[in-house]
Design a protein around this motif. Sequence first.
Motif, short mmCIF file in Angstrom:
data_model
loop_
_atom_site.label_atom_id
_atom_site.label_comp_id
_atom_site.label_asym_id
_atom_site.label_seq_id
_atom_site.Cartn_x
_atom_site.Cartn_y
_atom_site.Cartn_z
N GLY A 74 -9.83 -1.72 4.61
CA GLY A 74 -8.43 -1.45 4.53
C GLY A 74 -7.57 -2.69 5.26
O GLY A 74 -8.28 -3.33 6.14
N SER A 118 -5.69 1.19 2.25
CA SER A 118 -7.06 1.02 1.48
C SER A 118 -6.82 -0.31 0.72
O SER A 118 -5.85 -0.50 -0.28
CB SER A 118 -7.33 2.07 0.63
OG SER A 118 -6.46 2.45 -0.32
N LEU A 124 -10.32 4.76 2.05
CA LEU A 124 -10.53 4.66 3.18
C LEU A 124 -11.52 5.62 3.84
O LEU A 124 -11.72 6.58 3.00
CB LEU A 124 -9.15 4.73 4.06
CG LEU A 124 -8.14 3.57 3.87
CD1 LEU A 124 -7.04 3.67 4.56
CD2 LEU A 124 -8.75 2.18 4.33
#
Length: 786
Positions: A74, A118, A124
């Motif tokens: 991320g 993300s 994530l």
Amino acid sequence: MKHLHSIGAAMAAAALLTATTVGAAPTASAAATRYEAESATVTLGAVASDHRGYSGTGFVNGDNVIGSSVDRHGDVAVNGTVVSAARSFPSTGTWDDWATATVTAAVDAGANRVRLTSTSAAGLPDLDSLDVEPTAPSADYQAEDAALTRAAVATNHTGYTGTGFVDYTNAAGSAVEFTVSATAAGTAPLAFRYANAGTTDRPMDIAVNGTVVAAGVSFPSTADWNTWATRTVGAPLRAGSNTVRATAVTASGGPNLDRLQVGTAADTTAPTRPGTPSCSGLTPNALTLSWGAATDDVGVSAYDLYEHGNKIAEAPGTATGQRLTGLAPGTTYTLAVVARDASGNASPASVATECTTPAGSDPPPSRPGTPAVSAVTSTGATLSWAASTDDRGVVGYQVRSGAAVLATVAGTPPATTTAVTGLACDAPFTLTVVAEDTAGGWSPPSAPVSFTTGACRSDGGVPGSPSVLSSGWTVPWGIAWLPDGRSALVTERDSFKVFTLTTGGTRTLAGTVPDAVTTNGEGGLLGVAVDPNWSGNHYVYFMHTAAEGNRIVRMTWTGTSLGGYTVLLQGIGKNQYHNGGRLAFGPDGYLYASTGDAETPADAQDKNSLNGKILRLTTAGRPAPGNPFGNYVYSYGHRNPQGLAFDRNGRLWEAEFGNAKRDELNLIKPGANYGWPTCEGDCTVAGMTNPKASWPVDQASPSGIAIVRNVVYMAALRGERMWRIPINGDSESVSTPTSYYVGTYGRLRTVAKVPGADQLWLTTTNADNNGGAADGADKVFRIAIG
């Protein structure tokens, strides 16, 4: 400085977006402030609480995707600017295993917006919280403005700051003394900028307000006089004016010194001990643990809940109770509470409380069918059995030798066959299988099956059957051989007594170590070592728990009495568990000591802390020359190391307790980071060193190790066995470990090589608080390696 505290659980949202508004005052030091993920703005995700170990009231979980081993990435943005692109969040193993990722970024005074987005379809990790820790700039003090002793201001090299630098006279005792100011009392980083041409190290004692706080700090070569480096030590400052003196300790004098940078003093005051816990609301699989609140000068930020030294849950600092779930019915849990503040200072553990879950009304699974054995080798076999049945479903099996677990099988439903590995060669085994249901209940054991493993290989020899050398002991912990090779000093942890024990089995009280105290857990009188220069001094060394912490001390053994108690090093943090304690002299003549994290995991990564380390020191109690960080630390990132042994090449091997996943055997190298608390067992985090072998914690929980004929022998407590781990020649790898005496003698604490013989001494500690046997129940065994 800003730390992104992302605690991940291996499965995550497909496109989770979390944004948090935080406050910062970058011109003033502050403890970390926690922002809970469940209070942030969330896109394509939801607050959840169906896993354990989170802080606050829950964590953020997004749309689930398959693939628990996926490394997720991320972008981390502060105030709209990406400060860490595609930040890696690797797998943490299970939903209940949490880890921390850290990012450093510039922040504004006042409000700031932190956004994690993300960058792949994998999404994530689950997010628990964000810790934000603003850091103040350091104050600069130029060496040319300080008080000088046998030193002079110079300008004949380049790269210095200010108007010059200080050139020490080549003499012991030459010194520079700074007068510095601190706004608050606490431990502050002192960063010395220096240059040192040539190959000669120029160590210095660092004293604050007249007291040496770091002895013999290394200032190694910087290639030439125009190349500058920084050496940092942590030191206690009082509020207001302080003197900081750097004094050369050898005839080579000190390095050229440019300046001293003093960081802001950190909070070093630990919370008070929490009140004695109590249990309520007991069900077969859960209970509520309550405790008295701790206090702290800044504030309690969290409570860590431990079961026999293993952290099982965390509660916010405002709580005085926590519901514990996922427990086994009819099981006694020994629970304690540790308070923690935002700076990571941990309190002493509370008094431990035993809580027993009721058996429950859910019927246990049926007895598995009698196992069949196939594919027997010298180190293992395959077992198969008829499935157990249960009204709610079977979720796992264990293969056991007595009460010791040899293998586990999980699944819905679990398989009914498994390979059992790591067995001793040419040895008889009688094994059973038990089944577990969804309520945590266990079936009666299956009918036993017996077999004998195949013939041994001769590489390194194999251990024979133990014979009792001496009995009547209570937690014998450390063994150190005296130079005669016919007797050893043996410590008892809880009585603080030292005995001599001969090869013929004669035990004689040598004395008691002063100032030793217990922690009602794993502290007390621990390791012992004998000076390699014994003929010149008759010195022996002990590590023990004292009122203020753990100490390394020196005494004199006359052959009839112990005396001359001298403290070499103190200030090593203590707690109920995780005290380390092993001592060993290396081939270099220096003393190596293992220290635990004292239930403060962050200290293991702090190179200025003495905890969670292997230390290396001289027999006078100073840091050994050449230590990698100029202090006592030789290696770091350890949780609770208790086994130390040197191989035929002079390399140091170490055994270490894990928390809930993996125990470790490590090959120790100076300056290496062994990962705790980020890693437990193997991991892929850059800069962290993986173990050479690891085990599930119920098969090891290792303490002492010894090396005979290039084979590491490791005593296991919870695993109730001795592991044999061959080193592959002179390489840095090991062969497949095998285990001996599984479940036969109970908890095994210390193993030591007998000088001049292919023999081991092996001690039990069944009389400790985990074994539950009566005082005097422990033994010392003798084992021949054939």
